[in-house]
Write a protein that holds these residues in place. Structure first.
Motif, PDB file in Angstrom:
ATOM      1  N   ALA A 189       1.716   9.357  -6.340  1.00 62.67           N
ATOM      2  CA  ALA A 189       1.990  10.789  -6.129  1.00 62.67           C
ATOM      3  C   ALA A 189       2.448  11.462  -7.417  1.00 62.67           C
ATOM      4  O   ALA A 189       2.178  12.641  -7.640  1.00 62.67           O
ATOM      5  N   SER A 190       3.130  10.703  -8.292  1.00 63.29           N
ATOM      6  CA  SER A 190       3.659  11.310  -9.518  1.00 63.29           C
ATOM      7  C   SER A 190       2.661  11.255 -10.670  1.00 63.29           C
ATOM      8  O   SER A 190       2.901  11.804 -11.733  1.00 63.29           O
ATOM      9  N   ARG A 191       1.525  10.594 -10.451  1.00 62.25           N
ATOM     10  CA  ARG A 191       0.513  10.509 -11.507  1.00 62.25           C
ATOM     11  C   ARG A 191      -0.550  11.577 -11.309  1.00 62.25           C
ATOM     12  O   ARG A 191      -0.758  12.039 -10.189  1.00 62.25           O
ATOM     13  N   PRO A 192      -1.264  11.928 -12.387  1.00 61.93           N
ATOM     14  CA  PRO A 192      -2.366  12.887 -12.215  1.00 61.93           C
ATOM     15  C   PRO A 192      -3.450  12.271 -11.341  1.00 61.93           C
ATOM     16  O   PRO A 192      -3.582  11.042 -11.298  1.00 61.93           O
ATOM     17  N   GLY A 246       5.232   6.709   2.605  1.00 63.73           N
ATOM     18  CA  GLY A 246       6.428   6.490   3.421  1.00 63.73           C
ATOM     19  C   GLY A 246       6.087   5.929   4.790  1.00 63.73           C
ATOM     20  O   GLY A 246       6.757   5.024   5.300  1.00 63.73           O
ATOM     21  N   VAL A 247       5.015   6.457   5.398  1.00 62.49           N
ATOM     22  CA  VAL A 247       4.589   5.971   6.716  1.00 62.49           C
ATOM     23  C   VAL A 247       4.160   4.513   6.642  1.00 62.49           C
ATOM     24  O   VAL A 247       4.533   3.696   7.492  1.00 62.49           O
ATOM     25  N   LEU A 248       3.386   4.157   5.614  1.00 58.34           N
ATOM     26  CA  LEU A 248       2.923   2.772   5.481  1.00 58.34           C
ATOM     27  C   LEU A 248       4.094   1.814   5.256  1.00 58.34           C
ATOM     28  O   LEU A 248       4.139   0.727   5.844  1.00 58.34           O
ATOM     29  N   LEU A 299       0.827  -1.213   0.000  1.00 57.50           N
ATOM     30  CA  LEU A 299       0.000   0.000   0.000  1.00 57.50           C
ATOM     31  C   LEU A 299       0.860   1.261   0.000  1.00 57.50           C
ATOM     32  O   LEU A 299       0.543   2.248  -0.664  1.00 57.50           O
ATOM     33  N   GLY A 300       1.971   1.217   0.734  1.00 62.37           N
ATOM     34  CA  GLY A 300       2.870   2.365   0.793  1.00 62.37           C
ATOM     35  C   GLY A 300       3.516   2.669  -0.547  1.00 62.37           C
ATOM     36  O   GLY A 300       3.564   3.825  -0.983  1.00 62.37           O
ATOM     37  N   VAL A 301       3.998   1.620  -1.209  1.00 67.52           N
ATOM     38  CA  VAL A 301       4.630   1.801  -2.521  1.00 67.52           C
ATOM     39  C   VAL A 301       3.602   2.309  -3.527  1.00 67.52           C
ATOM     40  O   VAL A 301       3.868   3.210  -4.325  1.00 67.52           O
ATOM     41  N   LYS A 302       2.396   1.746  -3.445  1.00 68.92           N
ATOM     42  CA  LYS A 302       1.319   2.176  -4.342  1.00 68.92           C
ATOM     43  C   LYS A 302       1.006   3.669  -4.141  1.00 68.92           C
ATOM     44  O   LYS A 302       0.838   4.420  -5.101  1.00 68.92           O
ATOM     45  N   ALA A 303       0.953   4.098  -2.875  1.00 67.77           N
ATOM     46  CA  ALA A 303       0.687   5.513  -2.577  1.00 67.77           C
ATOM     47  C   ALA A 303       1.830   6.382  -3.084  1.00 67.77           C
ATOM     48  O   ALA A 303       1.603   7.437  -3.687  1.00 67.77           O
ATOM     49  N   LEU A 334       1.076  14.552   0.378  1.00 65.88           N
ATOM     50  CA  LEU A 334       0.341  13.624   1.250  1.00 65.88           C
ATOM     51  C   LEU A 334       0.503  12.172   0.807  1.00 65.88           C
ATOM     52  O   LEU A 334       0.640  11.279   1.639  1.00 65.88           O
ATOM     53  N   GLU A 335       0.459  11.946  -0.515  1.00 66.39           N
ATOM     54  CA  GLU A 335       0.652  10.601  -1.038  1.00 66.39           C
ATOM     55  C   GLU A 335       2.031  10.073  -0.637  1.00 66.39           C
ATOM     56  O   GLU A 335       2.182   8.939  -0.199  1.00 66.39           O
TER      57      GLU A 335
END
Length: 198
Positions: free
Chosen positions: A92-95, A184-186, A84-88, A178-179
């Motif tokens: 972040a770099s996508r629209p 990073g937190v996840l 989930l963290g990597v996905k978030a 935020l993403e």
């Protein structure tokens, strides 16, 4: 009984306030929309309810007794948090995308809490401290459900507050930050779960 319940509600509220994977997920989903955030909370609370009722019925003691079960669940939960963290982080770099289906948000919240063995162990050690000496199974289940209700109430307040500032949260720079932060937190929480053997 009532004094025990009052102390339990106060302790449950303080625990709900402490940040963890749930807070990171709700923050991330709030950027996508209120529906996603609420579905995530619903999934997380079903997971908490499962652990709380299992603890009340004495089932989660099996988790503390079985090293294999505990570690298998710990690794699965850690991998899911990292995923989930990597996905978030990548999103972040996508629209910004359309708000995802609430079923996906619900599943994410559910799996995060069901695959967290520490929640089960915590439930085993937390609930009994507040129970009256002569408490039967019914009282245990009531206390477990009160825990879920308090946790749910806190997350609903959080979702409401975040929804009020969603205009700010949805700005591209803020959303990307935020993403990345929630991602990073996840990931950090997932790695901590892997490294913390017990």
């Amino acid at each position: 009984m009532w004094s025990h319940l009052t102390a339990f509600v106060a302790a449950s509220f303080l625990i709900a306030l402490s940040p963890g994977p749930g807070t990171a997920m709700v923050l991330r989903q709030s950027v996508r929309g209120r529906g996603s955030a609420l579905a995530t909370v619903a999934g997380m609370e079903v997971g908490v309810a499962c652990w709380a009722v299992a603890a009340a019925l004495g089932l989660s003691v099996l988790l503390t007794a079985s090293e294999v079960a505990y570690h298998a669940l710990r690794i699965a939960g850690a991998l899911f948090l990292v995923y989930l963290g990597v996905k978030a982080f990548l999103s972040a770099s996508r629209p910004p995308s359309v708000e995802p289906p609430t079923s996906a948000a619900f599943r994410s919240g559910l799996v995060v809490n069901l695959a967290n063995p520490k929640l089960g162990v915590f439930a085993v050690s937390f609930l009994p401290q507040f129970l009256p000496v002569d408490a039967g199974k019914g009282v245990l289940v009531v206390f477990a459900l009160v825990w879920v209700a308090v946790d749910t109430a806190w997350y609903l307040v959080l979702v409401t507050l975040l929804d009020r500032i969603r205009g700010v949260l949805s700005r591209s720079g803020v959303r990307r930050a935020l993403e990345r932060v929630s991602g990073g937190v996840l990931v950090a929480l997932g790695l901590r779960l892997v490294l913390d053997a017990r």
